[in-house]
Design a protein around this motif. Structure first.
Motif, short mmCIF file in Angstrom:
data_model
loop_
_atom_site.label_atom_id
_atom_site.label_comp_id
_atom_site.label_asym_id
_atom_site.label_seq_id
_atom_site.Cartn_x
_atom_site.Cartn_y
_atom_site.Cartn_z
N SER A 198 0.82 -1.20 0.00
CA SER A 198 0.00 0.00 0.00
C SER A 198 0.86 1.26 0.00
O SER A 198 0.60 2.20 -0.77
CB SER A 198 -0.91 -0.01 1.22
OG SER A 198 -1.67 1.17 1.28
N GLN B 167 2.19 1.86 -3.23
CA GLN B 167 1.13 1.91 -4.23
C GLN B 167 1.32 0.83 -5.28
O GLN B 167 1.24 1.07 -6.48
CB GLN B 167 1.04 3.30 -4.85
CG GLN B 167 0.73 4.38 -3.84
CD GLN B 167 0.69 5.76 -4.42
OE1 GLN B 167 1.22 6.02 -5.49
NE2 GLN B 167 0.07 6.67 -3.71
N SER C 135 0.20 -2.91 -6.72
CA SER C 135 -0.92 -3.84 -6.75
C SER C 135 -0.42 -5.27 -6.52
O SER C 135 0.78 -5.55 -6.63
CB SER C 135 -1.64 -3.77 -8.10
OG SER C 135 -0.82 -4.31 -9.12
N GLU D 249 -1.00 -7.68 -8.49
CA GLU D 249 -0.51 -8.12 -9.80
C GLU D 249 0.94 -7.70 -10.02
O GLU D 249 1.77 -8.49 -10.50
CB GLU D 249 -1.39 -7.57 -10.93
CG GLU D 249 -2.78 -8.14 -10.96
CD GLU D 249 -3.76 -7.45 -10.01
OE1 GLU D 249 -3.38 -6.44 -9.34
OE2 GLU D 249 -4.90 -7.94 -9.91
N GLU D 250 1.26 -6.45 -9.67
CA GLU D 250 2.64 -5.95 -9.83
C GLU D 250 3.60 -6.73 -8.92
O GLU D 250 4.69 -7.11 -9.35
CB GLU D 250 2.72 -4.46 -9.48
CG GLU D 250 2.03 -3.57 -10.48
CD GLU D 250 1.95 -2.13 -10.00
OE1 GLU D 250 2.28 -1.24 -10.81
OE2 GLU D 250 1.57 -1.91 -8.83
N LYS E 245 -0.62 -14.73 -9.26
CA LYS E 245 -1.38 -13.85 -8.37
C LYS E 245 -2.04 -14.65 -7.24
O LYS E 245 -2.14 -14.17 -6.11
CB LYS E 245 -2.42 -13.10 -9.17
CG LYS E 245 -3.25 -12.14 -8.37
CD LYS E 245 -4.29 -11.47 -9.25
CE LYS E 245 -5.31 -10.76 -8.37
NZ LYS E 245 -6.44 -10.27 -9.13
#
Length: 85
Positions: free
Chosen positions: A40, A43, A45, A47-48, A57
């Motif tokens: 968080s 920032q 995700s 997926e990243e 995932k």
């Protein structure tokens, strides 16, 4: 010397478990929260993060669920992927 085992009710599993097993569950949840916080803050995700880690995932989601029992090698791999080590 007698081995004293205390049992407690797990609020996660709703069954009686050994106190050490309960502590393991709590540690897994804390680790999952810490990883989520880092993602968080950056920032990033799921997926990243999965792409960085070279994992599917679904594996990352399992880690973040709080139910995964982390091995030392997995924790090391995660800390490398996040650039902590």
């Amino acid at each position: 010397m007698r081995n004293h085992r205390r049992h407690t009710k797990s609020r996660f599993l709703r069954v009686s478990i050994d106190l050490e097993e309960y502590k393991e569950q709590v540690r897994s949840i804390k680790l999952a929260k810490a990883i989520k916080n880092v993602l968080s803050l950056r920032q990033m995700s799921v997926e990243e993060f999965a792409m960085i880690m070279g994992k599917d995932k679904s594996v990352i989601n399992k880690w973040l669920s709080g139910t995964y029992c982390f091995s030392l090698s997995t924790l090391y791999e995660i800390s490398e992927g996040l650039g902590i080590l």
